[in-house]
Design an enzyme around this catalytic site. Sequence first.
Site, PDB file in Angstrom:
ATOM      1  N   ASP A  86       8.244  -9.643  19.040  1.00 31.95           N
ATOM      2  CA  ASP A  86       9.546 -10.060  18.658  1.00 31.95           C
ATOM      3  C   ASP A  86       9.369 -11.674  19.282  1.00 31.95           C
ATOM      4  OD1 ASP A  86      12.412  -9.822  19.105  1.00 31.95           O
ATOM      5  OD2 ASP A  86      12.136  -9.915  21.305  1.00 31.95           O
ATOM      6  N   ASP A 137      12.722 -13.654  20.842  1.00 34.29           N
ATOM      7  CA  ASP A 137      13.448 -13.869  22.049  1.00 34.29           C
ATOM      8  C   ASP A 137      13.151 -13.234  23.015  1.00 34.29           C
ATOM      9  OD1 ASP A 137      15.728 -15.637  21.159  1.00 34.29           O
ATOM     10  OD2 ASP A 137      16.405 -14.103  19.801  1.00 34.29           O
TER      11      ASP A 137
END
Length: 252
Positions: A29, A31
């Site tokens: 991922d 963020d």
Amino acid sequence: MTMLSGSQNDDDRKGTLSQIAPLKTILFDIDGTLCDSDPIHFIAFLEVLPKIGFNNGEPITRQFYVDNFSGKHNSDVVKMLFPNDHEAGTKFMEDKEVLVRKLCVEHLKEVKGLTKFCEWIKARGYKRAAVTNAERESAELFIEIAGLTDFFQAVIIGNECERPKPFPDPYLKALEVLGASADNTIIFEDSFTGIQAGVEAGMPVIGLLTGNPEEVLMEAKPAFLIRDYEDPKLWSALEELDRLAPGGGSTE
């Protein structure tokens, strides 16, 4: 594939990645996983929500942010804030993302130990992709700030898939694009919805405690949790994977 869960304090969990040996692919991922951007999103919401009179103009709490916004796709936030005005909601989120990008240029920092870990991955020739619910412009900016533009072989965006996280579609698309198998892949995530998506896609997920509470992340059933990429639990698991890999871990 059998997924494992348990307490963050269970030292026996650090070897639970052995079921995916030999490791060939790592998915991230963005963020809160590559960069410590979650506090910046929180600050942005603190600034823009009062402008629409949300919560009678009172600032939201960090816990409210974690429960309602962290890891969510923008379309889900729009439905929550503007259930009857999709156009206004979309404009609101676009303005919020512009503010996030401005703040990130000034304040964004990579998660501790990321550079060392990426060098470890490159040395072994593993496939790698970033998989995110962020908008592409924001995702590419975060990757650039982290100095990883040339590191990733693919960037998969949730709203460019049939369904974003928490559905497994973005992670399954990453496997397809890379020509990789779930049986030899691990995922790094920092949110409940992200871990949920990875687990649903059939891969073990290592959760990062960069912004969300341990008890929340454990509900999504990660393989285990780490504080950052310098966490000894991570490196113990990676050393075990190296030991199990043909040729001692190097694929190049």
